[in-house]
Design a protein around this motif. Structure first.
Motif, PDB file in Angstrom:
ATOM      1  N   THR A  22      -7.516   2.494   4.521  1.00  0.00           N
ATOM      2  CA  THR A  22      -7.132   2.458   2.810  1.00  0.00           C
ATOM      3  C   THR A  22      -6.894   1.057   2.565  1.00  0.00           C
ATOM      4  O   THR A  22      -7.113   0.703   1.330  1.00  0.00           O
ATOM      5  CB  THR A  22      -5.828   3.367   2.893  1.00  0.00           C
ATOM      6  N   ARG A  23      -6.534   0.134   3.285  1.00  0.00           N
ATOM      7  CA  ARG A  23      -6.279  -1.250   3.012  1.00  0.00           C
ATOM      8  C   ARG A  23      -7.609  -1.804   2.502  1.00  0.00           C
ATOM      9  O   ARG A  23      -7.605  -2.667   1.377  1.00  0.00           O
ATOM     10  CB  ARG A  23      -5.984  -2.181   4.189  1.00  0.00           C
ATOM     11  N   ARG A  24      -8.768  -1.444   3.043  1.00  0.00           N
ATOM     12  CA  ARG A  24     -10.166  -2.022   2.656  1.00  0.00           C
ATOM     13  C   ARG A  24     -10.547  -1.286   1.382  1.00  0.00           C
ATOM     14  O   ARG A  24     -11.156  -2.189   0.555  1.00  0.00           O
ATOM     15  CB  ARG A  24     -11.208  -1.795   3.858  1.00  0.00           C
ATOM     16  N   ILE A  25     -10.139  -0.237   1.298  1.00  0.00           N
ATOM     17  CA  ILE A  25     -10.613   0.259  -0.168  1.00  0.00           C
ATOM     18  C   ILE A  25      -9.838  -0.277  -1.468  1.00  0.00           C
ATOM     19  O   ILE A  25     -10.298  -0.787  -2.315  1.00  0.00           O
ATOM     20  CB  ILE A  25     -10.247   2.073  -0.368  1.00  0.00           C
TER      21      ILE A  25
ATOM     22  N   LEU B 229      -3.629  -6.155   2.315  1.00  0.00           N
ATOM     23  CA  LEU B 229      -4.554  -6.209   3.525  1.00  0.00           C
ATOM     24  C   LEU B 229      -3.821  -7.013   4.768  1.00  0.00           C
ATOM     25  O   LEU B 229      -3.877  -6.391   5.870  1.00  0.00           O
ATOM     26  CB  LEU B 229      -5.815  -7.248   3.217  1.00  0.00           C
ATOM     27  N   ILE B 230      -3.060  -7.571   4.544  1.00  0.00           N
ATOM     28  CA  ILE B 230      -2.316  -8.449   5.408  1.00  0.00           C
ATOM     29  C   ILE B 230      -0.754  -7.875   6.005  1.00  0.00           C
ATOM     30  O   ILE B 230      -0.273  -7.973   6.969  1.00  0.00           O
ATOM     31  CB  ILE B 230      -1.848 -10.089   5.282  1.00  0.00           C
TER      32      ILE B 230
ATOM     33  N   SER C  57       3.705  -5.034  15.806  1.00  0.00           N
ATOM     34  CA  SER C  57       3.759  -4.067  14.618  1.00  0.00           C
ATOM     35  C   SER C  57       3.364  -4.748  13.576  1.00  0.00           C
ATOM     36  O   SER C  57       3.674  -6.168  13.474  1.00  0.00           O
ATOM     37  CB  SER C  57       5.235  -3.466  14.547  1.00  0.00           C
ATOM     38  N   SER C  58       2.866  -4.241  12.511  1.00  0.00           N
ATOM     39  CA  SER C  58       2.444  -4.899  11.225  1.00  0.00           C
ATOM     40  C   SER C  58       3.890  -5.197  10.415  1.00  0.00           C
ATOM     41  O   SER C  58       4.777  -4.565  10.621  1.00  0.00           O
ATOM     42  CB  SER C  58       1.801  -4.077  10.448  1.00  0.00           C
ATOM     43  N   PHE C  59       3.742  -6.138   9.459  1.00  0.00           N
ATOM     44  CA  PHE C  59       4.758  -6.418   8.407  1.00  0.00           C
ATOM     45  C   PHE C  59       5.156  -5.193   7.938  1.00  0.00           C
ATOM     46  O   PHE C  59       6.474  -5.039   8.035  1.00  0.00           O
ATOM     47  CB  PHE C  59       4.303  -7.455   7.343  1.00  0.00           C
ATOM     48  N   ALA C  60       4.515  -4.049   7.256  1.00  0.00           N
ATOM     49  CA  ALA C  60       5.007  -3.018   6.605  1.00  0.00           C
ATOM     50  C   ALA C  60       5.669  -2.165   7.565  1.00  0.00           C
ATOM     51  O   ALA C  60       6.957  -1.606   7.098  1.00  0.00           O
ATOM     52  CB  ALA C  60       3.837  -2.272   6.212  1.00  0.00           C
ATOM     53  N   GLU C  61       5.106  -2.063   8.767  1.00  0.00           N
ATOM     54  CA  GLU C  61       6.058  -1.259   9.887  1.00  0.00           C
ATOM     55  C   GLU C  61       7.444  -1.731  10.153  1.00  0.00           C
ATOM     56  O   GLU C  61       8.112  -0.934  10.682  1.00  0.00           O
ATOM     57  CB  GLU C  61       5.308  -1.115  11.008  1.00  0.00           C
ATOM     58  N   ARG C  62       7.524  -3.046  10.018  1.00  0.00           N
ATOM     59  CA  ARG C  62       9.110  -3.506  10.156  1.00  0.00           C
ATOM     60  C   ARG C  62      10.007  -3.475   8.953  1.00  0.00           C
ATOM     61  O   ARG C  62      11.033  -3.954   8.894  1.00  0.00           O
ATOM     62  CB  ARG C  62       8.852  -5.065  10.591  1.00  0.00           C
ATOM     63  N   LEU C  63       9.485  -3.057   8.034  1.00  0.00           N
ATOM     64  CA  LEU C  63      10.253  -2.887   6.690  1.00  0.00           C
ATOM     65  C   LEU C  63      11.120  -1.465   6.572  1.00  0.00           C
ATOM     66  O   LEU C  63      10.554  -0.798   7.162  1.00  0.00           O
ATOM     67  CB  LEU C  63       9.317  -2.962   5.543  1.00  0.00           C
TER      68      LEU C  63
ATOM     69  N   ALA D  99      -3.948  -1.687  10.682  1.00  0.00           N
ATOM     70  CA  ALA D  99      -5.481  -1.395  10.140  1.00  0.00           C
ATOM     71  C   ALA D  99      -5.855   0.060  10.222  1.00  0.00           C
ATOM     72  O   ALA D  99      -6.616   0.456   9.334  1.00  0.00           O
ATOM     73  CB  ALA D  99      -6.455  -1.942  11.409  1.00  0.00           C
ATOM     74  N   ARG D 100      -4.856   0.970  10.669  1.00  0.00           N
ATOM     75  CA  ARG D 100      -5.080   2.265  10.276  1.00  0.00           C
ATOM     76  C   ARG D 100      -3.501   2.907  10.308  1.00  0.00           C
ATOM     77  O   ARG D 100      -2.668   2.601  10.645  1.00  0.00           O
ATOM     78  CB  ARG D 100      -5.739   2.962  11.440  1.00  0.00           C
ATOM     79  N   PRO D 101      -3.662   3.997   9.306  1.00  0.00           N
ATOM     80  CA  PRO D 101      -2.172   4.697   9.061  1.00  0.00           C
ATOM     81  C   PRO D 101      -1.701   5.148  10.331  1.00  0.00           C
ATOM     82  O   PRO D 101      -2.447   5.489  11.255  1.00  0.00           O
ATOM     83  CB  PRO D 101      -2.685   5.723   8.129  1.00  0.00           C
ATOM     84  N   PRO D 102      -0.438   5.372  10.436  1.00  0.00           N
ATOM     85  CA  PRO D 102       0.443   5.665  11.742  1.00  0.00           C
ATOM     86  C   PRO D 102      -0.199   6.947  12.257  1.00  0.00           C
ATOM     87  O   PRO D 102      -0.337   7.216  13.414  1.00  0.00           O
ATOM     88  CB  PRO D 102       1.879   5.680  11.309  1.00  0.00           C
TER      89      PRO D 102
END
Length: 410
Positions: free
Chosen positions: A76-79, A184-185, A2-8, A189-192
């Motif tokens: 969206t991260r790349r935008i 970005l970090i 899981s990404s950092f945001a998903e663990r918050l 890479a893609r929304p849930p």
């Protein structure tokens, strides 16, 4: 993994997005804070100075369909990363190459394009990953943080003005360069719930126009932005005018840019509380009440310039609280009303019309100043602020007439 945001937790996710929003906005208010300096050095009229302010929102408006609309299609991260690079490039370019109205307009438009790819896409990241029971509360905190970003930008520019206006723009470029990599970090890479956008044109706003509930929030947001961004663009100059009339010396902490920053810092509280009231009492009632209050105060605040500074500041603060009172409620309402798969398009049109009004408002304000006697006239400042409140009062009157006509037809 899981990404950092998903663990918050939801609260920490909101904190993360509010932090990167503030960092992405360090160049937002640099020019308004230094408007009088630019006007003096380049010999600009009030209309020309207002046109430079408006070009920021023109850049935002042009970039919005691409950068926000594309969030239905790609990562969206790349935008967000691309947009922060634009924001930094615009501020740095202003510092190095702006030499008058045309070049200043160009680089302000680039900074505005950068905001187009961070503000609403940042909200998209937040709402796509928010797992709490009240997503509108997260939206309220995020939209309210816009005021904190504005405050930080004003204070940064005011602090660096003695060193030289070029350095203010150089330092303003640093915030977006930090915000982009953070997003970005932090996110996957893609929304849930990446289900893909519905087929059709990339910038097809027709389904959004057919969504009457969404359009009511979009039109309300346009009236809100007309008043808000016209107010923000000229607030430091107005405080400088008032202080000149009363021979007040404020220093750094209470100079014109600092006073505007303190007013903007109070705004987020109004936005958050306004959303809470909207949830409990209804968004429509909250929006009409705050628009009525801001429209009336707009007709008073400009004429207050000769009064003691504490009165001018207090009246401006109350006015700004009313202007900000419906900000989160309008955006949260739009997010809730958007159709599944059309959220990016709805948010793009929301921003397009809102910041389109933001483009016109500073120019209209400057035109009224010029036509009514110039920026040394109290009457001219008073009428310019009346012009800001016009659309809010118009929206309230139109809504009330529509309500009365419906009652009469029953």
């Amino acid at each position: 993994m899981s990404s950092f945001a998903e663990r918050l937790s939801p609260a920490r996710l909101v904190l993360l997005m509010c932090t990167v929003e503030i960092l992405s906005m360090t160049g937002f208010a640099t020019y308004p804070a230094l408007l009088l300096v630019m006007q003096g050095q380049w010999g600009l009229s009030n209309s020309e100075a207002g046109l430079i302010s408006g070009s920021f929102f023109a850049g935002y408006m042009i970039a919005t369909p691409f950068l926000v609309g594309m969030t239905d299609r790609i990562d969206t991260r790349r935008i967000y990363l691309l947009a922060t690079a634009l924001a930094a490039l615009g501020s740095l370019g202003f510092a190095l190459w702006a030499q008058g109205m045309l070049t200043a307009m160009f680089f302000q438009a680039v900074v505005g394009a950068g905001l187009a790819g961070t503000y609403m896409p940042g909200l998209r990241l937040l709402t796509d990953h928010f797992r709490g029971p009240v997503p509108s509360r997260g939206v309220a905190f995020y939209t309210a943080t816009f005021g904190l970003g504005t405050t930080g930008s004003l204070l940064l520019a005011g602090a660096l003005e003695p060193v030289g206006w070029q350095w203010a723009f150089v330092v303003a470029a640093l915030g977006p360069l930090i915000a982009g990599p953070m997003v970005l970090i932090s996110f996957p890479a893609r929304p849930p719930q990446a289900s893909g956008a519905p087929p059709g044109l990339l910038f097809d706003f027709r389904p959004v126009f057919r969504n009457r509930e969404a359009m009511s929030y979009i039109f309300g947001y346009a009236a809100h932005c007309w008043e808000l961004f016209g107010l923000r663009s000229w607030m430091p100059a107005f405080f400088a005018f008032s202080m000149g009339l009363t021979a007040t010396q404020g220093g750094f902490w209470f100079g014109a840019a600092a006073l505007a920053a303190w007013v903007n810092m109070i705004g987020p509280l109004a936005s958050i509380l306004g959303n809470e009231v909207a949830v409990k009492k209804g968004r429509r009632r909250l929006v009409l009440s705050t628009m009525a209050g801001s429209g009336v105060l707009a007709c008073l605040v400009g004429f207050s310039a000769p009064l003691p500074l504490i009165i001018v500041f207090t009246l401006m603060t109350i006015y700004f609280l009313f202007v900000m009172g419906d900000s989160a409620a309008l955006t949260a309402g739009l997010v809730a009303a958007a159709e599944p798969g059309r959220k990016g398009a709805a948010m793009a049109l929301h921003s397009l019309m809102g910041f389109g009004a933001g483009f016109l408002a500073p120019l209209a304000f400057g035109l009224v100043l010029d036509l009514a006697g110039g920026n040394e006239s109290v009457t001219a400042w008073g009428l310019a602020y009346v012009a800001l409140g016009f659309w809010s009062l118009f929206a309230v009157v139109a809504a009330l007439l529509r309500r009365f006509s419906r009652k009469g037809s029953i």
